[in-house]
Structure formats: C-alpha cells, structure tokens
Enzyme design. Structure first.
Site, mmCIF file in Angstrom:
data_model
loop_
_atom_site.group_PDB
_atom_site.id
_atom_site.type_symbol
_atom_site.label_atom_id
_atom_site.label_comp_id
_atom_site.label_asym_id
_atom_site.label_seq_id
_atom_site.Cartn_x
_atom_site.Cartn_y
_atom_site.Cartn_z
ATOM 1 N N SER A 153 0.838 -1.195 0.000
ATOM 2 C CA SER A 153 0.000 0.000 0.000
ATOM 3 C C SER A 153 0.883 1.258 0.000
ATOM 4 O O SER A 153 1.693 1.443 -0.899
ATOM 5 C CB SER A 153 -0.969 -0.034 1.183
ATOM 6 O OG SER A 153 -1.951 0.966 1.079
ATOM 7 N N ASP A 251 -9.605 -4.119 -5.677
ATOM 8 C CA ASP A 251 -8.919 -2.990 -5.053
ATOM 9 C C ASP A 251 -9.132 -1.746 -5.894
ATOM 10 O O ASP A 251 -8.867 -1.767 -7.107
ATOM 11 C CB ASP A 251 -7.428 -3.305 -4.948
ATOM 12 C CG ASP A 251 -6.620 -2.242 -4.228
ATOM 13 O OD1 ASP A 251 -7.183 -1.205 -3.832
ATOM 14 O OD2 ASP A 251 -5.396 -2.465 -4.066
ATOM 15 N N HIS A 281 -8.025 -4.707 -1.381
ATOM 16 C CA HIS A 281 -6.820 -3.992 -0.946
ATOM 17 C C HIS A 281 -6.395 -4.474 0.448
ATOM 18 O O HIS A 281 -7.221 -4.722 1.314
ATOM 19 C CB HIS A 281 -7.087 -2.490 -0.898
ATOM 20 C CG HIS A 281 -5.878 -1.684 -0.569
ATOM 21 N ND1 HIS A 281 -4.920 -1.393 -1.509
ATOM 22 C CD2 HIS A 281 -5.450 -1.129 0.596
ATOM 23 C CE1 HIS A 281 -3.962 -0.686 -0.947
ATOM 24 N NE2 HIS A 281 -4.257 -0.517 0.327
#
Length: 308
Positions: A153, A251, A281
C-alpha cells in the site's frame, strides 16, 4: 470472481467507522491491540530490534533472520497504513513471512509517520535505511547480492520512490522492487482509473475514503504531482530495478499498479504484474493466512531469486 468468502465474512463483521474526522491516535491504538502475542507469531532464527543511525536521523528497525547461515541477501521492507497508520508491530507477520519464504534477511523500517512528521520525513527514513543496510553489510552478514525493497500500500509508494531516488543519485545496489497493492497515484480523481469506480464500495478500502485517509500525508506537504509522492508520474522510468507488482481484483488501486507495470515494461524495465482474484486492498497484510493468498510470499521468493 466474487470477493473471497472468508474476506467477505470478515468485512461483514467490521463496525461502521465513527463519525467525524479521523483520529490517528485512536486508530493506531486499535491496530496495535490486534497484534498477536509473541508466542503466536511465526518463529524465525532471530528477530532483533535496533536503531539505524542515518543522515536522516535515528530510525527504528526490526531485523528478521530466517535461518542460521553465514550470509544472506537483504530485503528492506516498508509497512503500509496510508502514511499515518501501521508500525513494526502491525506488519510484523508480513515481515516474518517474507523472511521465511524468501530466505532473505528482512530489515523492516519504523519510519516517521504523518501528521506528526511532515513530508518528506517518512520517505527520507526509508531511503536512509536502504543506504544504512548496504553500508552495514558486514553487521547484517549481507552476501553482497540481492538488495531488494518491498512495501504494501503506502509502503509500496515508498518502495517505488526509494528505488527512483537511489537511481537518480547513482546508488545502483538495489536489485529488485516488490510492490504489494501499491498506492502510486495520489491524485484521487475517481474517473482516473476504472478500478476506482468498479471497486468503489463494498470491498474494504473504498474510493470515497482515499482522500480523507491520505489527507494527513498530503496536508503535510506531499504534492500529488511530485513523482516521489505519486511514482506513476515519473516521466522516465528507464534504469529502475526490476519490479514485481501485486494487485488485487477488488482494489480501487488495482489499475494504477497495473499501469505502472506496463510503463516499466515500455521503459525496458522487467516488470511482473500479478493480479490476485477475489482479493481486496490490503490482503497481504490482513488475509495472507488464506492459502490462496499466502502464496504471494512464495511468488515473491521466486521473483527475488531471479537475477536482473
């Protein structure tokens, strides 16, 4: 395919977010409360907390040694958390799995976070830890071969940016970059990528939450037009280290990661893009206990065994 049933069940149990502005202190405390006790974590040969003394300052690092050996390749890992969450503890299980499956010594960086530390403090810490690892190869028993950077991320943002910074300053020791569900474009126009619309609601991370979750970082001085903030905006990608880019089907950030992989390929940089079906995600952090998703660590190991 639909969201994996185990992920869907877990998401259904999450409470609604509290009203009002985000509270970093409370959210960090809630994350830390979920960290399992030491005896329940994946055992390794050794795990050591120390301080990397760098030109950016003193950066806490956690060093994971998978087995007893004379020498190791190195992987420097940057945790995710929208630049204000996450810690050495909340992502300890990710670093342990990376060490076990790759056989590399993993150095996890406890970089400074927004909003307390303004941009570019966290990025400088990450960059400095990579240089520290290379300069302390003897202490780390580095074999002088693999020196990879990896992150999930927002940690993937830092990994991509650090790889670019190193290239620009002529530091050519980074051999690989591994980006798990990376955030590579912090201009959150919902029409920029199809995945921002397709995965806007119901998959954990929601498109409407991207701006408020990243506001602490952006409000600290990070400009979305800056390639060190949004690595996909870098004009010239030639000369960067080979990349493994892991994306998730559901995501919102999926398409920017995959576009970055295509742009790297077009620039002559070897890029492997793997989309994990049924995942959302953050699956590397939250759902790698599911066998279908734990294999991301074996895939990372296979990528890191390849020579540039």
């Amino acid at each position: 395919m639909p969201l994996h049933p185990d992920i869907a069940r877990a998401l259904a149990t999450l409470p609604a977010p509290p009203p009002g502005p985000l509270d970093p202190v409370a959210m960090r405390a809630a994350e830390e409360a979920q960290v399992p006790p030491l005896e329940q974590r994946l055992p390794l040969h050794s795990v050591e907390d120390t301080i990397a003394r760098t030109p950016a300052g003193e950066v806490p690092v956690r060093i994971y040694t998978p087995v007893d050996a004379e020498a190791y390749g190195l992987l420097v890992y940057f945790h995710g958390g929208a630049f204000f969450l996450g810690s050495l503890n909340t992502h300890d299980h990710v670093a342990r799995s990376l060490a076990k499956e790759t056989g590399l010594k993993v150095v996890s960086a406890g970089y400074r976070r927004a909003p307390e530390a303004a941009f570019p403090a966290g990025l400088q810490d990450c960059h400095a830890v990579v240089r520290w690892a290379a300069e302390n190869g003897g202490r780390l028993a580095w074999d002088g071969t693999t020196l990879a950077v990896a992150g999930d991320s927002s940690g993937g943002t830092f990994a991509a940016a650090v790889a670019a910074m190193a290239h620009d300053e002529g530091f050519d020791r980074i051999t690989h970059q591994v980006l798990f569900s990376p955030s590579l474009d912090l201009d959150f126009d919902a029409d920029r990528y199809a995945s921002l619309r397709e995965n806007a609601v119901g998959y954990g991370l929601e498109t409407a939450g991207l701006k408020p979750f990243n506001a602490f970082y952006l409000d600290s001085g990070a400009d979305p037009a800056d390639p060190l903030v949004s690595p996909i905006k870098r004009a010239d990608l030639t000369g960067l280290p080979p990349a493994l880019i892991v994306t998730a089907e559901h995501d919102p950030l999926r398409d920017e990661g995959e576009l970055y992989g295509r742009r790297l390929d077009e620039a002559g940089v070897g890029a492997t893009v793997r989309r994990y079906p049924g995942a959302g995600h953050g699956f590397v952090q939250h759902f790698s206990w599911i066998p279908a998703y734990h294999r991301v660590f074996q895939e990372t190991a296979a990528f890191l065994r390849s020579r540039p």
